[in-house]
Design a protein around this motif. Structure first.
Motif, PDB file in Angstrom:
ATOM      1  N   ARG A  80       0.816  -1.150   0.159  1.00 16.31           N
ATOM      2  CA  ARG A  80      -0.093   0.159  -0.008  1.00 16.31           C
ATOM      3  C   ARG A  80       0.722   1.346  -0.014  1.00 16.31           C
ATOM      4  O   ARG A  80       0.432   2.260  -0.750  1.00 16.31           O
ATOM      5  CB  ARG A  80      -0.957  -0.007   1.290  1.00 16.31           C
ATOM      6  CG  ARG A  80      -2.087  -0.978   1.015  1.00 16.31           C
ATOM      7  CD  ARG A  80      -3.239  -0.484   2.053  1.00 16.31           C
ATOM      8  NE  ARG A  80      -4.156  -1.506   2.176  1.00 16.31           N
ATOM      9  CZ  ARG A  80      -5.133  -1.604   1.211  1.00 16.31           C
ATOM     10  NH1 ARG A  80      -5.123  -0.672   0.426  1.00 16.31           N
ATOM     11  NH2 ARG A  80      -6.039  -2.525   1.359  1.00 16.31           N
ATOM     12  N   GLN A  84       0.733   4.093  -2.817  1.00 16.49           N
ATOM     13  CA  GLN A  84       0.456   5.586  -2.419  1.00 16.49           C
ATOM     14  C   GLN A  84       1.495   6.348  -2.987  1.00 16.49           C
ATOM     15  O   GLN A  84       1.399   7.474  -3.498  1.00 16.49           O
ATOM     16  CB  GLN A  84       0.339   5.681  -0.876  1.00 16.49           C
ATOM     17  CG  GLN A  84      -0.954   5.326  -0.509  1.00 16.49           C
ATOM     18  CD  GLN A  84      -1.204   5.238   0.925  1.00 16.49           C
ATOM     19  OE1 GLN A  84      -0.339   5.269   1.736  1.00 16.49           O
ATOM     20  NE2 GLN A  84      -2.701   5.105   1.300  1.00 16.49           N
ATOM     21  N   ASN A  89      -4.234   5.113  -5.443  1.00 23.07           N
ATOM     22  CA  ASN A  89      -5.100   5.056  -4.540  1.00 23.07           C
ATOM     23  C   ASN A  89      -5.851   3.430  -4.534  1.00 23.07           C
ATOM     24  O   ASN A  89      -6.822   3.491  -5.127  1.00 23.07           O
ATOM     25  CB  ASN A  89      -6.014   6.151  -4.046  1.00 23.07           C
ATOM     26  CG  ASN A  89      -6.796   5.973  -2.725  1.00 23.07           C
ATOM     27  OD1 ASN A  89      -6.392   5.394  -1.982  1.00 23.07           O
ATOM     28  ND2 ASN A  89      -7.681   6.816  -2.654  1.00 23.07           N
TER      29      ASN A  89
END
Length: 90
Positions: A80, A84, A89
């Motif tokens: 993640r 990012q 996203n």
């Protein structure tokens, strides 16, 4: 891209939820999404994955190599964070 993941995971795979970003500076395309494998005839739970394509239209997919497997919380957090950082996203 599925071939790259299949070679990396050594099992048949299905990819879903793809998102990508493109870097003008070097032409690299970052990709994030979910991958499911097949084990014993059953689909595994989708796991978050990330990687990059060397250039637009390239079939040379390089998976982000992160310790852990599947639903490992530290692996998911690392993937993640990469997504990012690449402005994806997911």
């Amino acid at each position: 891209m599925e071939t790259g993941l299949r070679n990396y995971l050594k099992v048949p795979v299905a990819v879903s939820g793809l998102h990508a970003s493109y870097r003008l500076a070097d032409g690299r395309v970052a990709v994030c999404g979910y991958v499911s494998g097949r084990s014993g005839g059953k689909a595994t739970s989708p796991a978050l994955f990330a990687g990059s394509l060397a250039a637009p239209g390239s079939r040379n997919f390089t998976p982000l190599r992160v310790p852990g497997k599947g639903q490992d919380t530290q692996r998911i957090a690392t993937v993640r964070a990469y997504c990012q950082a690449e402005q994806i996203n997911i």
